[in-house]
Write an enzyme that holds these catalytic residues in place. Structure first.
Site, short mmCIF file in Angstrom:
data_model
loop_
_atom_site.label_atom_id
_atom_site.label_comp_id
_atom_site.label_asym_id
_atom_site.label_seq_id
_atom_site.Cartn_x
_atom_site.Cartn_y
_atom_site.Cartn_z
N SER A 38 0.77 -1.26 0.01
CA SER A 38 0.04 -0.05 0.07
C SER A 38 0.79 1.30 -0.03
O SER A 38 1.61 1.48 -1.09
CB SER A 38 -0.92 -0.04 1.25
N ASP A 154 -5.86 -3.68 -2.32
CA ASP A 154 -4.91 -3.23 -1.46
C ASP A 154 -4.27 -4.62 -0.58
O ASP A 154 -5.17 -5.61 -0.20
CB ASP A 154 -5.67 -2.46 -0.19
#
Length: 308
Positions: A38, A154
């Site tokens: 991320s 993610d």
């Protein structure tokens, strides 16, 4: 000895990775392997592309209003983020669009999640920017990213601090940065949020659109305008629920993954007061990243000395 640096997820708190990398460099520590999840993938990509100073300068210049401009409400809703503006940011401040991971001087990889199977996906070859994009595609904010006939989201949902990936790429010594280590113990309880608007004077505000709403959120002014009685607990809003849910998931997964595969050095910057979308607080985050390394410097040096 190959040193691996595992840069964890954490949205706005990810700016602290810049301070961590700078402070490690001051100690003479330069990792051979960089893995990110991320926000960690974004900073890690800028670092291996020799573009970290550019990213830092941009991060220190962004304002609350410019943060809000990254958001939009689309007719076919699958995320709040303005994809074109995000792409422009990546090209200008993270890496050139033609950089290939195989051509980098350091080994690099990013973590993403397969939306259908829930599998952890390692992106360690091909175009650098295309590898990091799905790693930060947080559900609800970003659209899923199509990659090799799979929809990816993610990586923080499966591996928030990619220690295992560093080791898989050949790291003998892993320094990990966990941006979520103190969130649940320090964040305020949602049930304690109180209305600050007197019952007799509260009036609905005009609709400001999505940008206006996000601006209110990132400036910490999303109070309960439509609440009932004064001092009555206020129902958390969309972004509060999203942020709290992400914190819970990543905290639980990180603890589980760390127990099975601990790093040699764990850095945990104190960032609990920085919210999910408060990108404009880079100065604080970077400073805390540096301070965290400085607090751990004796232990880092001691362990490295015993291994060399």
């Amino acid at each position: 000895m190959k040193i691996g640096l595992a840069l964890g997820s954490g949205s706005s708190r990810g700016w602290s990775h810049i301070g961590v990398i700078q402070a490690l460099a001051e100690l003479g520590i330069e990792p051979n392997i960089v893995c990110g999840t991320s926000a960690g993938a974004i900073v890690g990509a800028a670092y291996v592309a020799n573009n970290l100073d550019n990213l830092e300068n941009w991060a220190l210049s962004i304002t609350k209003f410019e943060t809000a401009k990254f958001f939009e409400l689309k007719k076919s809703f699958n995320g709040f983020i303005n994809g074109k503006r995000l792409q422009q940011f990546l090209l200008q401040h993270v890496a050139d669009e033609n950089i290939q991971i195989e051509d980098l001087s350091k080994r690099f990889a990013a973590v993403a999640t397969d939306l259908e199977s829930g599998r952890e996906i390692w992106l360690n070859e091909g175009n650098l920017l295309q590898a990091i994009w799905p790693s930060f595609a947080l559900p609800g904010l970003f659209s899923p990213v199509e990659h090799e006939n799979r929809w990816l989201i993610d990586g923080g949902l499966v591996n928030p601090v990619p220690v295992s990936l560093c080791r898989a790429l050949g790291a003998d010594f892993v320094i990990a940065v966990n941006l979520n280590g103190d969130l649940l113990s320090r964040q305020p309880q949602l049930s304690s949020f109180k209305s600050t608007v007197p019952k007799t004077t509260a009036k609905p505000k005009a609709d400001k659109g999505l940008v206006g709403k996000v601006t209110e959120y990132v400036s910490a002014k999303t109070s309960a305008v439509f609440a009932g009685e004064e001092n009555k607990p206020v129902q958390p809003g969309l972004f509060e629920v999203l942020a709290g849910s992400v914190n819970i998931v990543q905290d639980r997964i990180t603890k589980s993954r760390m127990a099975g595969d601990p790093p040699d050095i764990l850095l945990t910057p104190r960032l609990a007061d920085i919210g999910l979308l408060e990108l404009y607080r880079a100065k604080e985050a970077i400073a805390e990243g540096k301070a965290c390394v400085q607090r751990m410097a004796p232990e880092i040096q001691h362990i490295l000395d015993t291994l060399t």
